[in-house]
Enzyme design. Sequence first.
Site, PDB file in Angstrom:
ATOM      1  N   ARG A 158       0.816  -1.226   0.000  1.00 48.49           N
ATOM      2  CA  ARG A 158       0.000   0.000   0.000  1.00 48.49           C
ATOM      3  C   ARG A 158       0.845   1.268   0.000  1.00 48.49           C
ATOM      4  NH1 ARG A 158      -5.142  -0.900   3.888  1.00 48.49           N
ATOM      5  NH2 ARG A 158      -6.636  -1.460   2.288  1.00 48.49           N
ATOM      6  N   LYS A 173       9.075   3.208   6.955  1.00 48.15           N
ATOM      7  CA  LYS A 173       9.405   3.016   8.368  1.00 48.15           C
ATOM      8  C   LYS A 173       8.467   1.943   8.930  1.00 48.15           C
ATOM      9  CE  LYS A 173       8.802   4.386  12.934  1.00 48.15           C
ATOM     10  NZ  LYS A 173       8.630   2.984  13.303  1.00 48.15           N
ATOM     11  N   PRO A 174       9.016   0.717   9.122  1.00 47.67           N
ATOM     12  CA  PRO A 174       8.175  -0.341   9.686  1.00 47.67           C
ATOM     13  C   PRO A 174       7.961  -0.132  11.182  1.00 47.67           C
ATOM     14  CG  PRO A 174      10.417  -1.139   9.398  1.00 47.67           C
ATOM     15  CD  PRO A 174      10.404   0.278   8.865  1.00 47.67           C
ATOM     16  N   SER A 175       6.962  -0.825  11.731  1.00 50.06           N
ATOM     17  CA  SER A 175       6.740  -0.811  13.179  1.00 50.06           C
ATOM     18  C   SER A 175       7.897  -1.551  13.857  1.00 50.06           C
ATOM     19  CB  SER A 175       5.420  -1.514  13.483  1.00 50.06           C
ATOM     20  OG  SER A 175       5.385  -1.924  14.829  1.00 50.06           O
ATOM     21  N   GLN A 211       8.621  11.023  13.445  1.00 48.47           N
ATOM     22  CA  GLN A 211       8.582  12.481  13.623  1.00 48.47           C
ATOM     23  C   GLN A 211       9.536  13.159  12.623  1.00 48.47           C
ATOM     24  OE1 GLN A 211       6.927  14.383  16.051  1.00 48.47           O
ATOM     25  NE2 GLN A 211       7.984  16.335  15.697  1.00 48.47           N
ATOM     26  N   SER A 227      -2.296   4.297  14.786  1.00 46.70           N
ATOM     27  CA  SER A 227      -3.278   4.734  15.787  1.00 46.70           C
ATOM     28  C   SER A 227      -3.620   6.214  15.621  1.00 46.70           C
ATOM     29  CB  SER A 227      -2.695   4.506  17.181  1.00 46.70           C
ATOM     30  OG  SER A 227      -1.546   5.318  17.347  1.00 46.70           O
ATOM     31  N   GLU A 248      -4.443   6.570   7.749  1.00 42.00           N
ATOM     32  CA  GLU A 248      -5.385   5.440   7.886  1.00 42.00           C
ATOM     33  C   GLU A 248      -5.317   5.015   9.338  1.00 42.00           C
ATOM     34  OE1 GLU A 248      -7.153   4.387   5.286  1.00 42.00           O
ATOM     35  OE2 GLU A 248      -6.142   5.813   3.998  1.00 42.00           O
ATOM     36  N   CYS A 282      -7.986  -3.156  11.554  1.00 46.73           N
ATOM     37  CA  CYS A 282      -8.701  -1.876  11.705  1.00 46.73           C
ATOM     38  C   CYS A 282     -10.163  -1.991  11.306  1.00 46.73           C
ATOM     39  CB  CYS A 282      -8.013  -0.802  10.891  1.00 46.73           C
ATOM     40  SG  CYS A 282      -7.907  -1.233   9.142  1.00 46.73           S
ATOM     41  N   ASN A 283     -10.481  -2.905  10.372  1.00 53.12           N
ATOM     42  CA  ASN A 283     -11.886  -3.010   9.933  1.00 53.12           C
ATOM     43  C   ASN A 283     -12.628  -4.182  10.599  1.00 53.12           C
ATOM     44  OD1 ASN A 283     -10.742  -5.103   8.557  1.00 53.12           O
ATOM     45  ND2 ASN A 283     -11.037  -4.251   6.518  1.00 53.12           N
ATOM     46  N   GLU A 440     -11.634  -5.605   2.684  1.00 54.88           N
ATOM     47  CA  GLU A 440     -11.745  -4.771   1.494  1.00 54.88           C
ATOM     48  C   GLU A 440     -11.063  -5.385   0.263  1.00 54.88           C
ATOM     49  OE1 GLU A 440     -10.092  -3.976   4.327  1.00 54.88           O
ATOM     50  OE2 GLU A 440      -8.210  -2.975   3.874  1.00 54.88           O
TER      51      GLU A 440
HETATM   52  P1  NAD Z   1       0.951   3.072  16.160  1.00 56.49           P
HETATM   53  O1  NAD Z   1       0.259   4.363  15.903  1.00 56.49           O
HETATM   54  O2  NAD Z   1       1.458   2.814  17.512  1.00 56.49           O
HETATM   55  O3  NAD Z   1       2.203   2.943  15.174  1.00 56.49           O
HETATM   56  C1  NAD Z   1       2.073   3.093  13.789  1.00 56.49           C
HETATM   57  C2  NAD Z   1       3.352   3.688  13.239  1.00 56.49           C
HETATM   58  O4  NAD Z   1       3.444   5.046  13.646  1.00 56.49           O
HETATM   59  C3  NAD Z   1       4.605   2.973  13.758  1.00 56.49           C
HETATM   60  O5  NAD Z   1       5.536   2.815  12.709  1.00 56.49           O
HETATM   61  C4  NAD Z   1       5.091   3.927  14.826  1.00 56.49           C
HETATM   62  O6  NAD Z   1       6.469   3.824  15.075  1.00 56.49           O
HETATM   63  C5  NAD Z   1       4.724   5.266  14.219  1.00 56.49           C
HETATM   64  N1  NAD Z   1       4.667   6.349  15.216  1.00 56.49           N
HETATM   65  C6  NAD Z   1       4.365   6.248  16.525  1.00 56.49           C
HETATM   66  N2  NAD Z   1       4.465   7.464  17.113  1.00 56.49           N
HETATM   67  C7  NAD Z   1       4.822   8.341  16.139  1.00 56.49           C
HETATM   68  C8  NAD Z   1       5.076   9.748  16.122  1.00 56.49           C
HETATM   69  N3  NAD Z   1       5.004  10.501  17.218  1.00 56.49           N
HETATM   70  N4  NAD Z   1       5.412  10.311  14.943  1.00 56.49           N
HETATM   71  C9  NAD Z   1       5.469   9.569  13.821  1.00 56.49           C
HETATM   72  N5  NAD Z   1       5.288   8.239  13.787  1.00 56.49           N
HETATM   73  C10 NAD Z   1       4.936   7.629  14.931  1.00 56.49           C
HETATM   74  O7  NAD Z   1      -0.054   1.940  15.642  1.00 56.49           O
HETATM   75  P2  NAD Z   1       0.112   0.364  15.796  1.00 56.49           P
HETATM   76  O8  NAD Z   1      -0.119   0.035  17.227  1.00 56.49           O
HETATM   77  O9  NAD Z   1       1.358  -0.096  15.126  1.00 56.49           O
HETATM   78  O10 NAD Z   1      -1.127  -0.172  14.901  1.00 56.49           O
HETATM   79  C11 NAD Z   1      -2.409  -0.365  15.403  1.00 56.49           C
HETATM   80  C12 NAD Z   1      -3.313   0.785  15.007  1.00 56.49           C
HETATM   81  O11 NAD Z   1      -3.296   0.925  13.591  1.00 56.49           O
HETATM   82  C13 NAD Z   1      -4.760   0.527  15.365  1.00 56.49           C
HETATM   83  O12 NAD Z   1      -5.332   1.704  15.897  1.00 56.49           O
HETATM   84  C14 NAD Z   1      -5.405   0.190  14.019  1.00 56.49           C
HETATM   85  O13 NAD Z   1      -6.783   0.454  13.949  1.00 56.49           O
HETATM   86  C15 NAD Z   1      -4.614   1.033  13.095  1.00 56.49           C
HETATM   87  N6  NAD Z   1      -4.692   0.525  11.716  1.00 56.49           N
HETATM   88  C16 NAD Z   1      -5.436   1.205  10.798  1.00 56.49           C
HETATM   89  C17 NAD Z   1      -5.552   0.727   9.496  1.00 56.49           C
HETATM   90  C18 NAD Z   1      -6.362   1.461   8.464  1.00 56.49           C
HETATM   91  O14 NAD Z   1      -6.267   1.106   7.297  1.00 56.49           O
HETATM   92  N7  NAD Z   1      -7.141   2.451   8.837  1.00 56.49           N
HETATM   93  C19 NAD Z   1      -4.897  -0.452   9.138  1.00 56.49           C
HETATM   94  C20 NAD Z   1      -4.134  -1.118  10.084  1.00 56.49           C
HETATM   95  C21 NAD Z   1      -4.030  -0.613  11.387  1.00 56.49           C
END
Ligand code: NAD
Length: 481
Positions: A158, A173-175, A211, A227, A248, A282-283, A440
Amino acid sequence: MKKYELFINGEFVPNGNREMIQVINPATEEVISEVPKATAEDVEKAVDAAYEAQKEWAKLPAIERAGYLYELADLVSKNLDLFGKINAEEVGKPLAQAKAEASYLPDYIKYFAGMARHIKGEVITSDRPNENIFLYKVPIGVVAGIMPWNFPLFLIGRKVAPALIAGNTVVLKPSSDTPNGCYEFARLVAESSLPKGVINVISGAGSVVGQGLSENPKVGMVSMTGSVSAGEKIMAAAAKNITKVSLELGGKAPVIVMDDCKLDETVEWVVASRIINTGQVCNCAERVYVQEGIADKFIEKVIERMKKVTFGNPMDDKDMGPLVNKGQQEHVDAMVQEAVKEGARIACGGHKAQVDGKGFYYEPTVLVDGKHSMKVFHDEIFGPVLPITTFKDLDEAIACANDCEFGLTSSIYTTNADTMMKAMNQIQFGELYVNREHFEAYQGFHQGVRKSGLGGDDGEHGLEEFLQTRICYVDYDTNKK
Ligand code: NAD
């Protein structure tokens, strides 16, 4: 144990004395790899590499860019077993689901490679006699792709495929929970003939790497999945340069079950929509509203079905694996305990669990005697917990569904066409599923409203997100010989 390195400008950067992050298998609690914690300086280097590479990448005809995407997709396809295994290990996803996700990656890349000849502009009629107005599409520049842990392979597709076909370059940037698949992808990028710097991969803390990417003036767009709280921070960081964001974010999908639904099928669809990836989608179906006339039968069958859901080590391919980490397990348990305090009753499950004395598992859980006012009907659970409450008529169900700060996906189960049309028009969510499970399609448009996000993914509308629109007014002289 595997140690990965940052991937910048087509090269893996030696770790030296860089700080490392330990990646843990949530089923066994063992450390499975270490990945580097990129610094602010690394972020700049990766963005600079992508910025320089984009100048030449954008000049290529889209069909040539598609050639590179097909090559990458083929390389991924040859490594599906490896990607499936890594996905099962780092996310805790049952092996069959992990392999299925791995197979979406090349498929999705090919889908967008096929868009090469579909990037279109317009010629607009002018108010002046000798003028043509050309509206055309150009790439945005460098895209920062910030990813969550729940679909770490599919999300590469994606972030990368639509961005690249549109002429952008990417810093991924992966998790920190699930970076291994992304680094294996980087290994294939290095093997491929893709020009250096077009795809870069850097891991590290969200507060540093995420960031840093979001506030870098050379980044043209931040495409983030994750999130709401991280999305808010990214938006604030991107605001410094008025950088485009596509977010997203989380969901709280309402499920509406009408008296006239196909009962047995509906039970299967709803349970499937709750337990996929151990409820961490998420869905996913997050809250159920069932009409009073069918409520007793439906609830009884859902409990019976959820009791049959198996969980265990991802390699044993049960229905569910563990949750992704201890924090997620604690969060799900706290949501259940809070619901019980508010008056809900646990009909099955309701406990943290282990398999062979290890792992961050949670029992498949049904909460009955629920009320829409309870926290568990409003906050994202992201685990295998199905809270159920009842309603009298469709208006009440739609009002409850819409009373939510999220707005990603929703579903309704009915055999009445009028009910379907009313739901389509009145349920205020980006996505509605009618008589099917929550999931989806590549050619759809995955987007949330309210706190679920901004912008969307997939299909032609998803591709548009990665393009800029320009306009040019040309006055021409018809008398010129
Ligand atoms: P998260 O927000 O903790 O992390 C997501 C990414 O953001 C990570 O790579 C993380 O390092 C980065 N991040 C965290 N803090 C940041 C900051 N201050 N600045 C920039 N980047 C930052 O989310 P998660 O726990 O990995 O994933 C779960 C969440 O993702 C759930 O809320 C879920 O609903 C959502 N999600 C949404 C979709 C969608 O398509 N809408 C799909 C999958 C997951």
